[in-house]
Structures are given as C-alpha cells and as structure tokens.
Design a protein around this motif. Structure first.
Motif, PDB file in Angstrom:
ATOM      1  N   SER A 258       1.045  -1.222  -0.061  1.00 27.52           N
ATOM      2  CA  SER A 258      -0.087  -0.218  -0.016  1.00 27.52           C
ATOM      3  C   SER A 258       0.808   1.776   0.428  1.00 27.52           C
ATOM      4  CB  SER A 258      -0.710  -0.172   1.094  1.00 27.52           C
ATOM      5  OG  SER A 258       0.061  -0.025   2.259  1.00 27.52           O
ATOM      6  N   GLN A 259      -0.058   2.865  -0.891  1.00 26.65           N
ATOM      7  CA  GLN A 259       0.510   3.760  -0.601  1.00 26.65           C
ATOM      8  C   GLN A 259      -0.122   4.543   0.489  1.00 26.65           C
ATOM      9  OE1 GLN A 259       3.475   4.647  -1.932  1.00 26.65           O
ATOM     10  NE2 GLN A 259       3.780   2.306  -2.748  1.00 26.65           N
ATOM     11  N   ASN A 260       0.382   5.587   1.338  1.00 27.60           N
ATOM     12  CA  ASN A 260       0.017   5.870   2.651  1.00 27.60           C
ATOM     13  C   ASN A 260       0.450   7.431   2.039  1.00 27.60           C
ATOM     14  OD1 ASN A 260      -0.830   6.867   4.837  1.00 27.60           O
ATOM     15  ND2 ASN A 260      -1.574   5.287   5.920  1.00 27.60           N
ATOM     16  N   SER A 261      -0.453   8.940   1.892  1.00 34.75           N
ATOM     17  CA  SER A 261       0.305   9.406   2.271  1.00 34.75           C
ATOM     18  C   SER A 261      -0.149  10.931   2.609  1.00 34.75           C
ATOM     19  CB  SER A 261      -0.051  10.618   0.426  1.00 34.75           C
ATOM     20  OG  SER A 261       1.048   9.489  -0.479  1.00 34.75           O
ATOM     21  N   TYR A 262       0.743  11.746   3.322  1.00 33.72           N
ATOM     22  CA  TYR A 262      -0.136  12.917   4.244  1.00 33.72           C
ATOM     23  C   TYR A 262      -0.503  14.106   3.479  1.00 33.72           C
ATOM     24  CZ  TYR A 262      -0.345  16.619   7.159  1.00 33.72           C
ATOM     25  OH  TYR A 262      -1.120  17.475   7.780  1.00 33.72           O
ATOM     26  N   ARG A 263      -0.953  14.581   2.960  1.00 37.16           N
ATOM     27  CA  ARG A 263      -1.167  15.855   2.508  1.00 37.16           C
ATOM     28  C   ARG A 263      -1.747  17.214   3.385  1.00 37.16           C
ATOM     29  NH1 ARG A 263       0.431  15.982  -2.995  1.00 37.16           N
ATOM     30  NH2 ARG A 263      -0.438  14.726  -2.972  1.00 37.16           N
ATOM     31  N   GLY A 264      -1.208  17.895   4.166  1.00 36.09           N
ATOM     32  CA  GLY A 264      -1.114  19.013   4.645  1.00 36.09           C
ATOM     33  C   GLY A 264      -1.227  20.399   4.347  1.00 36.09           C
ATOM     34  N   GLN A 265      -1.658  21.052   4.067  1.00 29.27           N
ATOM     35  CA  GLN A 265      -1.215  22.812   3.547  1.00 29.27           C
ATOM     36  C   GLN A 265      -1.727  23.472   5.122  1.00 29.27           C
ATOM     37  OE1 GLN A 265      -3.802  24.289   0.403  1.00 29.27           O
ATOM     38  NE2 GLN A 265      -2.187  25.972   0.421  1.00 29.27           N
TER      39      GLN A 265
END
Lengths: 252, 481
Positions: free
Chosen positions: B368-375
């Motif tokens: 699996s691929q787990n990304s955190y994207r935060g602004q």
C-alpha cells in the motif's frame, strides 16, 4: 526443571554456542559468567526463543517439554521469563495495559480465568512493594524515557507479576547504581522459592554479592569451561578471565 | 522467512469482515449521468425548484471541470456514465417510527453491530442511518427536538427546514469547489442534517452510519452541521460497504459551520471495503470535508480513523475566520494490500490569534501507499497565528510506502508554525519483547499499533474509541508469523 544438552546455536551462520550442557533444579540459582563475546546473552536469547538465533544441534528440556519446539510466547506461558539486558520501549502502551494483556494471556494458557481490573490492580499494588516501584512509572508508556534503573526495576516488577518458574536475568546489573542494584536484587531474592529457579547472566561478581548463586559457570567460546560455587566468582573477580582463557586455549 | 514477511503474508490474507450484501428490492435511477437523471432524482425526492436549480447549476459546472490528478494515487478512471446515481430500498409507504421500518433493513444494521433499537435503548446515542441513498431512521429525534436541535436526514431537512438548508448549503464547500464536490452537489442523494441553536449544548453524541449496498451505486451523501453561537455538538460517522468486485464510488461532502464560541467535534471511523489483496474492487472514497470557524473563539475538531477504501482522497479542513478560533485534525490512516490513501488537512488562518493542531498517524502494510498531504496557510490579517503539525508514519514490511507532503504558506511574519515528522517500523524487538511476556504476535501487533495511534484514539468519544481499537486489531488479525 531445565536440562540443556549439547546446545549449539548460530547467528547468521556464525556459530556462537558450541555445546552447552547445564542442569538446573528447582530452588537453585545458577550464575553464568564469562568475558565479552563468550555467548552469555546468546544463551539467554536462545532459551527465550529469539528468532535470529538458529539452534543447530542439541536439546533443551523444560519441565519435561521440548522447549525449543515451543513458540516464544508459549515458553513464556510455560513459565520462562527473560529480564532483558535492554528492555524495549513501546510508545503509547502503558506498563499497566501491557502487563494486564500479558498476564491474562498467560492465565488463559494455564486455564485460569482472566483477572478483572480490580483484582489486577490489587495484585499490582502488592507486587509494586516488592521492587519499590512507583505507580506513576507504570502509567507511563512502557520503558519510554525510563532511566536505566527504572527499566531494570520494571523488568523485575514484570517478573513478580508473571510469577515464572525459571527466571533468566540477562546482565540485569549493567547500568545500575548501587542503590538500584540493591533494590533489584532484593526483589529477585524475595521472589525465590523452592519451586523456582534463577539463571543470572552477568559480567561482574558485584551482583552475586546480592543474589547469591548455588553454582557459578564460566562461559568461554560458547562452552561452559569451568563450574564451581560462589567462590569461583570471587576468584574471577580477583584474577580476571585471562587465566581461564589461557587454560582453555592451552588445552586445545 | 523473516517474521516481518510472515506478518505481511498473514496480513494480506485477511478477509474483509463486512463483505456481504442483502437482496432487497431497490428503487433505482437508470444508469448514467445527465440533466434528465438529475431532474429524476430531484423529482423522486419531491424537492423544491430552488434545489433542482442548484443541482443543475452544479452539474453544468462539473461538466466543464477536469478530474484532478495531483493526488499521489493511481486508479483507472471512473466512467461516470456507467454508474447509478440513486438507489433506494423500495418501500410502500414512508415509515413514521422505527417500528415501521423494514425488519430486513434493520437486520443489516444488527449485523454491522449497530442495532438501532439497542442503541436507542442502551447507549443514548442518536443515530441517523443512511443505507444507500435514503436515511432509514433517525432515533432520538423527540428528545433533541425539545432543545430545538434538528437532527434528521438531509431530504427531510429540505422539506421541514428549507430556510436553514438554503442559507448554509454550499456556504462552506461551494458547489464549484472541486470536481467531486461539484459532482456531489449535482447528484447528492441524502445525508444528515444537524442544527444546534444558539447557546445549546447537545446532550448526546449524534451518530450517522453509512453503508453502500447496491452494486454500481455511487453514494453521494451530503452532510451539513450548523452550530450557532455558544453551542456544542459532537458528531460521529461510521461507514462500511459490502464486498464487490467492481469499484464503487463514494463522493461525499461534509460542511460544518461554527458560530462564535461554538464547538463542533466531528469523528469518523471509516471501514469501506478496501478491495481484495490483488486490489480488485473496493471503494473510491473522494470526499470533501470542510468546516468554518465563522465566529470568534469557535472551535472545530476533526478526528478520523481510516482503515478502508481502495483509494482515499480526503482532507478535512478548517477555515479559521473568527479571531481566536481553533482548528484541530487528528488522523489515523491504515493502508494494506493495494490500498492507496492520500489524506491530510488544510488549516487556513484568517482571523487573529488563530490556532491549529495537526496530528497524523499513518500505518502502511502490504504494497500500500500512504500519503499525508497538509496545508497550513496564514493570511495577511492573521497575526499571531499558531500551528503545530506532527506527521508520523509506521511501516510494516518493505513493500509499502509512506509519503509526507507538507505545504506551508505564510503571509504574516508573526506566525509560528512547527512541523515534526517521524518514520518508524514495527520492530521485531518490540514483538519479541511482547512474546516473551506471553503475548501472541497478533496481539502484540495490535498493542503496538494502538499505542502508536493512541494520541488520536484518545480524541474519540468512548464508545467509538473502543470500536476503533477493535477495528485496528481486526485489520491486523491473522498477522501471526
């Protein structure tokens, strides 16, 4: 209780233990001493079932069962306890929660009812006194940010809670100041009974002033090369390990 | 085989527990998407003209938009003409109370472990359950009504409280906000509506349970939560879906409005079907969730536990408009097998002395691929804005990925923004230590993962926290080497 016969073990193909023989009976305390790299901690790890260690030969019988055939958790449930030289940190898991999970799994294995929260806490209170451990420490994340002394004390506390028949203390004295050493040793001594046995793995004689062994074995190059009483430990303290190394190496 | 690999093997062979579907007669829209379908849905729901117009406007905007591709996920494009946009369990007449509801529908919820009757009696949680597109039952309505609290299905709110819906619908997430929000605005079928009047503290947790049942059905719920000045509400949402080979689309919109001194706590436990271990089937979860702290001293807190979906694309966000307002985001996202998650948050500081806090805990296993994207965005007027972000990743095995994409945009020099990130692996040492105390490897993994996620789980209401812990353990069940 424990019979080790011709035990050989290797790590990544490198032989570390080369034929260990040892007999431990209920009520006894055995000290395993030896210079660095002699295989002391390996022996402790193999008995506990650490996966990186491959047993290549020999057998270990514990209470009539083939210990090497059991998974690590089943060895623990049968009553083998290892006090780690370097206790592992588990962030976010309190000692209390950890121990309750452990104790109830051990109890389940032994066909006992799980302890409810109230009974568990009262058992904890009772055992806490034994190792003079603070409740606050037990509500913190397991071993995280503990001092060396706190970690070792927590190991002995876990031992008190799980009531093993065979306790293996792997260099429990390392990193302890004299007060902590006294507290930890007192705890171990109070837990001793006619039905339980202890293997103390140590580099120094110091610990053995507190936990007095019935037998002392010297491990060198993966074999027990000398056995004796506590006087042997004193002799080692005075003379170091070189004379034993020379004796063994000359005999080869 | 190393222990890590064994854990991996077992982990990947774990079956989805909620994978069953019920054959009930459904009242369905024809396949495909066009203005006619939208008129059909609107007519089916007996909607007023203004709402139909709103939908059509959104649809025309959507037609002109491009599907976004910036997220760190890959999946075959959705054919929007092959989906069904409305599916309702067929009923001869509208139920007036829980006793009149089709027992088969209620049985579905029993299997999910949320018996409405049980919950009604025992737990004191008000539940609005959405099965496919129609809200099945809303419990506790009477108790809440006495306080002036409205908690009902979205369709009902359109009929009973059109002025409130009209005022707030699309006020936080404009219909043209993004591709999926526009799609949702055009075709949304039902959802939950919640209104807390000024000065009222909602005395119980409000809970919605979503479940996708029919095949080829997109579920497009619309949730609107309005907390007037000085009010408080804690809102829970749980989701599951039956196991199917085809991918199902879920594109929801959640809007939260918080007035001055109001506080809204929004918690989700999401357990949509993640697809099988080869990545076949599963839910595409493309969700827009946003809250606005419109008044001074208001607070919005998002807590999410994400264990399901094949592809997740979700960023619960806070617009901190009021001075001294606070936004929080607590997240645990677990991905396994072929799952992909691109999730995180946006904190937009507009008011003075606004504060935000982000705690994100990713757990990746399998391939699996787990990304955190935060602004984190601090606008010119937002003096003394504060942000603290913490993004941790936990890896199981060596075939998964964890990614962190933090974006920071500061236009006011007095801002103070902190970002911390860690990546760790579940250590064999930790597992062996647990084993040596008599704990099985399976329970050891659950213990370690729950410990890792504790800071987030602690934010959940009690009953939900227990469920989330079980869910994490369940996801990891069978991981014994």
């Amino acid at each position: 209780m424990l019979t080790i016969k011709n035990l050989h073990a290797a790590v990544e193909g490198t032989p570390i233990l080369r034929g260990i023989n040892l007999e431990v009976k209920p009520g006894e305390v055995h000290a395993i001493m030896g210079p660095n790299g002699s295989g002391k901690s390996t022996l402790a790890s193999v008995l506990a079932g650490r996966e990186e260690y491959e047993v290549t030969e020999g057998e270990v019988i514990f209470k009539g069962k083939d210990l090497l055939d059991l998974a690590p958790e089943d060895r623990a449930r049968e009553g083998v306890f290892l006090a780690f030289q370097y206790p592992v940190e588990i962030p976010g898991v309190s000692s209390t929660n950890f121990l309750r999970t452990a104790l109830n799994q051990v109890r389940e294995y032994r066909g006992q009812e799980p302890l409810d929260a109230v009974k568990f806490l009262s058992l904890m209170k009772e055992k806490m006194k034994l190792v003079e451990i603070d409740q606050k420490l037990l509500s913190r994340s397991l071993n995280e940010g503990f001092s060396g002394g706190e970690k070792k004390r927590n190991e002995i506390f876990q031992m008190a809670m799980l009531e093993p028949t065979l306790s293996i203390l792997d260099e429990t004295d390392s990193g302890l100041d004299i007060d902590a050493l006294r507290i930890v040793s007192n705890g171990v001594n109070k837990l001793k009974s006619a039905d339980t046995a202890t293997i103390v793995v140590t580099h120094y004689q110091r610990l053995l002033e507190y936990i007095v062994p019935d037998y002392v074995h010297v491990l060198y190059k993966g074999q027990i090369v000398k056995s004796g009483t506590k006087d042997l430990a004193l002799e080692l303290e005075a003379k170091g390990y070189d004379w034993i190394k020379e004796e063994v190496d000359a005999a080869v | 085989m190393s222990k890590d690999n064994q854990i991996l093997e077992e982990f990947t062979s774990k079956e989805y527990e909620h994978g069953w579907s019920v054959n009930y007669e459904a009242d369905e829209a024809p396949l495909g998407l066009n203005e006619e379908i939208i008129r059909w849905i609107s007519a089916k729901k007996e909607e007023p003209q203004w709402l139909l117009d709103w939908r059509l406007k959104a649809f025309r905007a959507w037609e002109a938009m491009e599907e976004p591709e910036w997220a760190n996920v890959t999946y075959p494009k959705v054919d929007f003409q092959k989906l069904r946009y409305y599916s309702a369990p067929k009923q001869t007449k509208k139920p007036k109370s829980l006793d009149e509801i089709d027992p088969e529908l209620l049985a579905i919820y029993e299997r999910l472990g949320i018996s409405l009757n049980e919950q009604k009696r025992l737990q004191g949680i008000a539940v609005d359950a959405v099965l496919d597109s129609v809200s099945v039952a809303t419990t506790f309505k009477g108790t809440l009504a006495k306080l002036g609290i409205v908690f009902c299905s979205f369709s009902e709110a359109v009929k009973e409280h059109p002025e409130l819906v009209k005022k707030y619908l699309g006020s936080v997430v404009p219909m043209t906000d993004n591709y999926y929000a526009a799609l949702n605005s055009a075709v949304f079928s039902d959802g939950s509506f919640c209104y807390i009047p000024k000065g009222v503290r909602c005395p119980m947790e409000l809970s919605t349970y979503f479940r996708i049942n029919a095949a080829n059905t997109g579920q497009f719920e619309r949730t609107l939560i309005v907390a007037e000045d000085e009010s408080y509400v804690s809102y829970l949402e749980g989701c599951t879906a039956p196991q199917r080979d085809e991918n199902q689309l879920h594109a929801a919109v959640v809007e939260i409005y918080a007035g001055a001194h109001a506080e809204v706590k929004y918690s989700t436990v999401q357990n949509w079907f993640p697809g099988d271990k080869d990545g076949k089937g599963g839910i595409y979860n493309f969700v827009t969730k946003r809250g606005i702290c419109a008044g001074d001293h208001s607070k919005i807190s998002w807590t999410q536990v994400e264990t399901g979906s094949a592809v997740t694309w979700k960023y619960p966000s806070c617009i901190l408009k009021g001075d001294n307002s606070i936004g929080e985001f607590y997240s645990v996202a677990v991905t396994n097998n072929m799952q992909q998650a691109d999730t995180g948050t946006k904190m937009i500081h507009i008011g003075k002395n606004t504060k935000s806090r982000i705690v994100s805990k990713g757990i990746s296993a399998g391939k699996s691929q787990n990304s955190y994207r935060g602004q984190v965005q601090v606008m010119k007027r937002a003096s003394n804005a504060r942000n603290f972000s913490q993004c941790d990743s936990l890896l199981m095995g060596d075939r998964c990925g964890a990614h962190t994409f933090p974006y920071i945009d500061i236009q006011n020099p007095s801002a103070k923004v902190e970002h911390e990130a860690t990546t760790s692996k579940i250590g064999e040492d930790q597992i062996f230590y647990c084993n040596q105390r008599g704990i099985s490897t399976e329970d050891a993994v659950a213990l370690i993962v729950n410990g890792y996620a504790k800071e987030v789980l602690n934010q959940l209401p009690m009953e939900f926290a227990v469920e989330a812990q079980k869910l994490l353990a369940l996801t990891l069940e069978g991981s014994v080497g």
